[in-house]
Design a protein around this motif. Sequence first.
Motif, PDB file in Angstrom:
ATOM      1  N   THR A 240       0.668  -1.021  -0.071  1.00 18.62           N
ATOM      2  CA  THR A 240       0.582   0.060  -0.338  1.00 18.62           C
ATOM      3  C   THR A 240       0.418   1.520   0.014  1.00 18.62           C
ATOM      4  OG1 THR A 240      -1.757  -1.251   1.834  1.00 18.62           O
ATOM      5  CG2 THR A 240      -1.902   1.188   0.940  1.00 18.62           C
ATOM      6  N   ALA A 243       1.657   2.052  -3.253  1.00 20.23           N
ATOM      7  CA  ALA A 243       1.236   2.162  -4.326  1.00 20.23           C
ATOM      8  C   ALA A 243       1.065   3.977  -4.001  1.00 20.23           C
ATOM      9  CB  ALA A 243      -0.185   1.858  -4.303  1.00 20.23           C
ATOM     10  N   CYS A 244       1.047   4.522  -2.743  1.00 20.53           N
ATOM     11  CA  CYS A 244       0.595   5.884  -2.440  1.00 20.53           C
ATOM     12  C   CYS A 244       2.021   6.694  -2.714  1.00 20.53           C
ATOM     13  CB  CYS A 244       0.141   6.215  -0.737  1.00 20.53           C
ATOM     14  SG  CYS A 244      -0.946   4.975  -0.759  1.00 20.53           S
ATOM     15  N   ASN A 246       3.951   5.939  -5.062  1.00 18.56           N
ATOM     16  CA  ASN A 246       4.406   6.035  -6.330  1.00 18.56           C
ATOM     17  C   ASN A 246       3.240   7.595  -6.971  1.00 18.56           C
ATOM     18  OD1 ASN A 246       6.675   4.459  -7.238  1.00 18.56           O
ATOM     19  ND2 ASN A 246       5.431   2.680  -6.973  1.00 18.56           N
ATOM     20  N   ASN A 247       1.720   7.209  -6.414  1.00 23.36           N
ATOM     21  CA  ASN A 247       0.911   7.932  -6.946  1.00 23.36           C
ATOM     22  C   ASN A 247       1.447   9.723  -6.443  1.00 23.36           C
ATOM     23  OD1 ASN A 247      -0.317   6.375  -8.152  1.00 23.36           O
ATOM     24  ND2 ASN A 247      -1.592   5.908  -6.791  1.00 23.36           N
ATOM     25  N   ALA A 248       2.006   9.700  -5.513  1.00 18.84           N
ATOM     26  CA  ALA A 248       2.232  10.850  -4.376  1.00 18.84           C
ATOM     27  C   ALA A 248       3.101  11.527  -5.696  1.00 18.84           C
ATOM     28  CB  ALA A 248       2.381  11.192  -3.709  1.00 18.84           C
TER      29      ALA A 248
END
Length: 249
Positions: A240, A243-244, A246-248
Amino acid sequence: MKKLIVFDLDGTLAPSKSSLDSEMASLLHDLLGVVRAAVISGGAWLQFERQVLSKLKQDERLANLSILPTCGTQFFQYAGQWTRLYAGDFMTGEKEKIIGSLSSVAIAGFKVEKTWGEAIEDRGSQITYSALGQQAPLEDKEKWDADFAKRKKIKAILDTLIPKFSVRLGGATSIDVTKPGIDKAYGIKKLREILGIEVKEMIYVGDALFPGGNDYPAEEAGVVSIAVRGPDDTKRVIETMIACLNNAG
Ligand SMILES: [Mg+2]
């Protein structure tokens, strides 16, 4: 934006005194590609070498990893090789007092039927009592005090015998004794000082985040903390985070 993910070792990244499995090693390597990480444990440096570092891919990402044996009384950074930045050990008289008290508690009725290896281990800046012995099989260790009830009683006795020292429950059967103020909050403080990362920029992941547990001081120090039941939970937490982050980014 979080800048540092701090992990407990035993019961969080791997089962007690066991090595990371290949999935965990791979996830940690992925995590080190997007954020800095640290591992704080009551364990000695040799345990980190065996349980963690020997399983991780040996590349430049290790520079993003800090290793804090014995709750941060030692601190290792990687720069081509692992280097110890400092160590703060007990004095001889302090050791004798602690080892004497641990021995008397064992005699007081908590001594178990069968032990595997020495129960008391001198780690320089920390003395650790492993009720079933240091080489006890994981299966026996996990059964012995899964609800921490026995060790909470032992801690209550030790708190009266050696009030000048800090007594914490860790691992599956172990109790760690350190100088006062040496717990995972101390490790967090050292991470802040040495890495220059603020407490609010850290996340802590551990399996003993309840009062009296050896991860609790990290939460008390103000770090946002995630309680896990074991390595499988931790893997989902790391996925998680990757993923967070990478998105940020
Ligand atoms: Mg733990």
